[in-house]
Design an enzyme around this catalytic site. Sequence first.
Site, PDB file in Angstrom:
ATOM      1  N   SER A 106       0.848  -1.199   0.000  1.00 42.92           N
ATOM      2  CA  SER A 106       0.000   0.000   0.000  1.00 42.92           C
ATOM      3  C   SER A 106       0.878   1.241   0.000  1.00 42.92           C
ATOM      4  CB  SER A 106      -0.895   0.016   1.242  1.00 42.92           C
ATOM      5  OG  SER A 106      -1.599   1.240   1.343  1.00 42.92           O
ATOM      6  N   TYR A 148      -2.764  -1.137  10.119  1.00 39.87           N
ATOM      7  CA  TYR A 148      -2.744  -1.347   8.666  1.00 39.87           C
ATOM      8  C   TYR A 148      -1.460  -0.795   8.059  1.00 39.87           C
ATOM      9  CZ  TYR A 148      -4.179  -1.122   3.762  1.00 39.87           C
ATOM     10  OH  TYR A 148      -4.237  -1.260   2.396  1.00 39.87           O
TER      11      TYR A 148
END
Length: 730
Positions: free
Chosen positions: A598, A611
Site C-alpha cells: 500500500s 494497517y
Amino acid sequence: MPEFKHVSYSWDDDLAAHLDPVERLVYRSNLLGGDQRVTNTGGGNTSSKLIETDPLTGEDVEVLWVKGSGGDLRTAKRENFSSLYQDKLRSLQTVYAGKPEKGLKSPAEDEMVGMYTHTTFNLNPRASSIDTPLHSFLPGRHVDHMHPNAIIAIAASKHCEELTREIFGGEMAYVPWMRPGFELGLAMEEIAKSQPDLKAIMMGQHGFISWDDDDKVCYTRTLAFIEKAADFIEAKYQARGGDAAAFGGAKYETLPEAGRKSAFAAILPWLRGQVSQQKRFIGTVQDDEKILRFVNSADAPRLAELGTSCPDHFLRTKIKPLYIEWNPQSEDLTALKEKLAAGLDKYRADYASYYETCKHANSPAMRDPNPTVVLIPGLGMIAWGKDKSESRVTAEFYNCAVEVMRGAEAIDEYISLPQQEAFDIEYWLLEEAKLQRMPAEKELARQVVIVIGAGSGIGKETAHRLVKDGAHIVCVDLNEEAAKATAREITDRYGVGIGVAGTGVSNCGPATSFAANITDRASIRAMLDQVALAYGGFDHICVTAGIFVPSDTTGHIPDEKWALTFSINVTGSYLVGDEAGKTWREQGLRGNLVLTTSANAAVAKKGSLAYDTSKAAANHLVRELSIELSPLVRVNGVAPATVVQGSAMFPRDRVIGSLAKYAIPYSEDEATESLVSKLAEFYADRTLTKSPITPADQAEAYFLLVTQRLSKTTGQIITVDGGLHEAFLR
C-alpha cells in the site's frame, strides 16, 4: 422411433420439418457430433448435395455442402460448412495426376486441396476439408463419415476385411488404409459403382462412411451400423469374460481415491516441469473405472507401446503414450518419480528415432518429443495440452483409443497404424501449413495464475484482466461463494472448452475456484494441491487479500485486531510464498509472486496504525522473499493508494465514517454508489493526476508483473496511487 442401446437416437421430425436444407444438415451434424460414441471431438464430417440457385446465372445447380476444415460437429453452425459446385468438383478428376508409386503418396494429392477453391459456390470463405472428395464422389445425396469406437475397433483389427463381411454381410464394403484425400475418394467411387446397392464402406484403420438420398434415413443408418458393430463386440467381450478378463485381466490394484489424489498432487507439478521443457503444458487427470481397468491390466504395456490406430487419435495423443511400469502396492512415490524420469528420457529418444527414421527431405522440423499422455497403474492417466481444453480433448481421444483396443482385442487382434503412415499424417505438410496459419498464442497462454482475494475488488478485476491474455485463472478467496462467482463470470464469458470432463477438480476450464485461509498453512497447502489436480501445477500467484481495521474512538486498536491485521497482511503472504516455493522448486519452471502492499506503507496516518505498519512490513517481505525464492521466482509488490470503488475493504459504514472524518457532506439515506463516488473523488483530489484509483488500474500492474515485460525486475514495489506525493520515497 428406432431403439438403440449403444448410441442415442435423437431425430425430431417436427423440428426438422421447419428447417431449410442446409439447416437440416447442421441439425443432423449436431445430433451425430453430440454423441461421443458416434464420433470424437472435432472428428468426422457430414455433407448434403443440394440444389441451389447460381448467383451469376440464376440457374439451378447442384452444390455440395460439407463440413469444412476444422471445427466440431457437435457445435457446428452453417458458417462451418463449405459449399462447392458438385459438377466442378467431379471435373477435378480429369486434373488429378494419377496414382502414386507403391508406398508413396502422390504429390498431386496435396495439390488437389488447393484446387477446391476453384469450385467454391457463392464465395463461401470456409476452407474445404481434405475429406471433400469422399463426399462428392459417393452416390448418396447425404453422407456421414464418422469415427465411432465400435467401428474403429473393427477397422483396427488384424482381420478387418473378414470381420466386416462377417458382421455386416453385403451392407458394408471394405477399403484398406489410405490417407484421406482424392485417391481415397476415387477408390470409394469405384467400390460404390461396382456394388450399386451398397450403403457404407469400412475404412481400414480409420472409421466408416455411409450414405443415402434421404437425410433422416442416412442418420438412422449411420446409427444402425454403429449399433450392429457394438452389439457384435459386446457379445464377444462378454464371452471372453467381460471386465474381469479385459486386457488380459488385472495385474495391479487401484489405490483408494484419497491415495490417488495425494499421489497425483505430489507428482504433478514435478511432472509438469519435466514435460514443459520446450513449452508449458496444462494437465488433465483421469482416474475413472474404465481408464483404471486399462492401466492396471496385464496387457496395458504391450498395447500402449503399439500406440493408437486412428489418425484422429494420434494427432492428439502422439504415436504412443508413456506407460510407467510401477507397482502401487509395493513401490513409493520416490520410485515412481525415478521411473517417470527414466521413462521420459526413453520416450524422447524413441520419438527422435521415429522422426529420424520416417522423415522426408521436406518434412517440418521435429516437434516437442515429450509425451502428451502418461499412464500409471493404480493412479490413472494424465493428459497434457497447450490449454485445459486441449488436454481434456487429448484425454478424450486416448479414452477412445482404449475403447478401440478393448473391442479389437475382444473380437480379434489389435493392430496399430504403421509408423511411416503415422508419421506422414503427423508431419503432413498441409497440417503444418494449418499450424503455421494459426494466430500467435496470447501473452499468458499455457500459464496458470492463482489470484488470492479474487472474490471482490482488486482480485476480481485482476482475474478478469489476466484471463484476457490467455491465462488459466484459479480464483481463491476466504469466501468460497465469492470465488466461485468470479470463476463463473469468466467461464460464462470464455466457455469451459471442449472435451470430456476430468475427474473431480480436473473438470474445469479457463477458470476454477477454491476456498483458502491464508493465515493457515494447511489450508494453503490443500489449495495448492487442488490446483495441481486441476491443471498440473501453477506459474504465478497474485495475493490481493488484505484487511483494514481502523483504530477505535480512543485512537487505539485492540491487541487481537492488531494480530489479525498482521496475520492477514504479512504472515499470510509469507505463508503463501513459503508453501508455493516448495511447488515452484519441484516444478522447476520460472514464476512470479506478486504481493499487495500500500502507499500507506510509506505514509504515516492517524487512525490506521496497524494497517500502515503491516503494509510497511509487507514491503520488506517482498524484498526478503525475492531473495529466498530466487532465481526461479521473481517477487514484486503492487502498492495502491486508497481504492474505494469495488473494494471489499470499503463497506458502506467505513465509507460513511471516512466521509465524516474528512467533513465531506453526505446524507444518511444517500445511495452507496453516490457515497463511494464522493469519497473516491476526495482521495483523487489529493493526488497529482486528480483521478480516482480503480481496481482496473491495479490489475494492469499485476498483469505487467506476471508477464515477461519486466523479466529482470524483482524485489520492487510498483505504486499505483495516482501520484500521491506524500508517499514519495525519501
